[in-house]
Design a protein around this motif. Structure first.
Motif, mmCIF file in Angstrom:
data_model
loop_
_atom_site.group_PDB
_atom_site.id
_atom_site.type_symbol
_atom_site.label_atom_id
_atom_site.label_comp_id
_atom_site.label_asym_id
_atom_site.label_seq_id
_atom_site.Cartn_x
_atom_site.Cartn_y
_atom_site.Cartn_z
ATOM 1 N N GLN A 219 0.729 -1.222 0.002
ATOM 2 C CA GLN A 219 -0.346 0.025 0.355
ATOM 3 C C GLN A 219 0.875 0.890 0.228
ATOM 4 O O GLN A 219 0.707 1.948 -0.575
ATOM 5 N N VAL A 220 2.230 1.254 0.328
ATOM 6 C CA VAL A 220 3.095 2.265 0.571
ATOM 7 C C VAL A 220 3.320 3.254 -0.712
ATOM 8 O O VAL A 220 3.587 3.518 -1.338
ATOM 9 N N GLN A 221 4.178 1.431 -1.288
ATOM 10 C CA GLN A 221 4.230 1.618 -2.634
ATOM 11 C C GLN A 221 3.346 2.512 -3.518
ATOM 12 O O GLN A 221 3.626 3.361 -4.367
ATOM 13 N N GLN A 222 2.503 1.932 -3.569
ATOM 14 C CA GLN A 222 1.684 1.602 -4.235
ATOM 15 C C GLN A 222 1.364 3.729 -4.040
ATOM 16 O O GLN A 222 0.697 4.321 -5.328
ATOM 17 N N ASN A 223 0.784 4.412 -3.366
ATOM 18 C CA ASN A 223 0.850 5.431 -2.905
ATOM 19 C C ASN A 223 1.939 6.330 -3.058
ATOM 20 O O ASN A 223 1.084 7.469 -3.996
ATOM 21 N N PHE A 224 3.150 5.701 -3.077
ATOM 22 C CA PHE A 224 4.107 6.429 -3.245
ATOM 23 C C PHE A 224 4.413 6.600 -5.149
ATOM 24 O O PHE A 224 4.272 7.558 -5.929
ATOM 25 N N ALA A 225 3.853 5.670 -5.284
ATOM 26 C CA ALA A 225 4.187 5.008 -6.741
ATOM 27 C C ALA A 225 2.673 6.391 -7.621
ATOM 28 O O ALA A 225 3.176 6.868 -8.607
ATOM 29 N N GLY A 226 2.105 6.751 -6.613
ATOM 30 C CA GLY A 226 0.346 6.784 -7.224
ATOM 31 C C GLY A 226 0.728 8.904 -7.792
ATOM 32 O O GLY A 226 0.057 9.742 -8.066
ATOM 33 N N ILE B 243 13.648 21.067 -6.554
ATOM 34 C CA ILE B 243 14.336 21.981 -6.131
ATOM 35 C C ILE B 243 13.864 22.090 -4.109
ATOM 36 O O ILE B 243 14.781 22.703 -2.732
ATOM 37 N N ASN B 244 13.177 20.770 -3.319
ATOM 38 C CA ASN B 244 13.515 20.726 -2.036
ATOM 39 C C ASN B 244 13.369 19.409 -1.712
ATOM 40 O O ASN B 244 12.955 18.086 -2.884
ATOM 41 N N VAL B 245 13.321 19.023 -0.789
ATOM 42 C CA VAL B 245 13.590 17.328 -0.300
ATOM 43 C C VAL B 245 12.270 17.632 0.449
ATOM 44 O O VAL B 245 11.598 18.037 1.248
ATOM 45 N N LEU B 246 11.459 16.285 -0.217
ATOM 46 C CA LEU B 246 10.014 16.330 0.392
ATOM 47 C C LEU B 246 10.413 14.845 1.425
ATOM 48 O O LEU B 246 10.598 13.743 1.365
ATOM 49 N N LYS B 247 9.748 15.097 3.206
ATOM 50 C CA LYS B 247 9.463 14.162 4.231
ATOM 51 C C LYS B 247 7.789 13.635 3.873
ATOM 52 O O LYS B 247 7.636 14.166 4.675
ATOM 53 N N LEU B 248 8.276 12.544 3.845
ATOM 54 C CA LEU B 248 6.342 12.361 3.443
ATOM 55 C C LEU B 248 6.526 10.990 4.648
ATOM 56 O O LEU B 248 7.629 10.383 4.723
ATOM 57 N N LEU B 249 5.487 11.113 5.519
ATOM 58 C CA LEU B 249 4.911 9.960 6.359
ATOM 59 C C LEU B 249 3.721 8.935 6.402
ATOM 60 O O LEU B 249 3.201 9.323 6.467
ATOM 61 N N TYR B 250 4.095 7.824 5.598
ATOM 62 C CA TYR B 250 3.510 6.682 5.404
ATOM 63 C C TYR B 250 3.211 6.414 6.943
ATOM 64 O O TYR B 250 3.815 5.926 7.395
ATOM 65 N N ASN B 251 1.770 5.633 7.053
ATOM 66 C CA ASN B 251 1.278 4.411 7.993
ATOM 67 C C ASN B 251 1.032 3.231 7.632
ATOM 68 O O ASN B 251 1.925 3.386 5.698
ATOM 69 N N SER B 252 1.621 2.195 8.164
ATOM 70 C CA SER B 252 1.233 0.690 7.332
ATOM 71 C C SER B 252 0.539 0.288 6.505
ATOM 72 O O SER B 252 1.206 -0.553 6.367
#
Length: 121
Positions: free
Chosen positions: A66-73, A102-111
């Motif tokens: 689910q994390v992989q799919q959300n990120f890839a989307g 331009i910037n680095v985004l830090k994205l926090l996903y739950n499991s």
């Protein structure tokens, strides 16, 4: 090296840890860097020996589907910099650092793959 109050809970949680290095973060917390199962880990314990969290660098393929799919989307793999698995007593999270040029985004996903935090640095 911390006293037995902090050391023994660590040794109990990670009995096969190697290359262990301790650093006192502040009056109340200790950080320990170590290798376990051939991977580098960073863990935090409070001064009473309670485990607070463990952070492990991981690859995208190791994160939940689910994390992989959300990120890839929403993001391309081109800007992918680093992924950390953040495990606490109550939850398992994945922090992904992604560079948009331009910037680095830090994205926090739950499991379950839901984005629960985003920070621009």
């Amino acid at each position: 090296m911390p006293g037995k109050t902090v050391y023994l809970p660590f040794k109990s949680k990670y009995p096969k840890a190697t290359f262990v290095q301790w650093k006192q973060i502040d009056v109340f917390r200790w950080q320990v860097t170590f290798r376990f199962n051939k991977e580098e880990h960073f863990a935090l314990f409070n001064c009473e020996g309670k485990w607070l969290e463990t952070i492990t660098p991981v690859s995208l393929e190791i994160t939940p589907k689910q994390v992989q799919q959300n990120f890839a989307g929403n993001y391309s793999n081109d800007g992918l910099q680093q992924i950390y698995h953040v495990e606490t007593p109550k939850q398992s999270l994945y922090e992904i650092s992604w560079n948009n040029g331009i910037n680095v985004l830090k994205l926090l996903y739950n499991s379950s793959g839901k984005i629960i935090g985003k920070m621009i640095s």
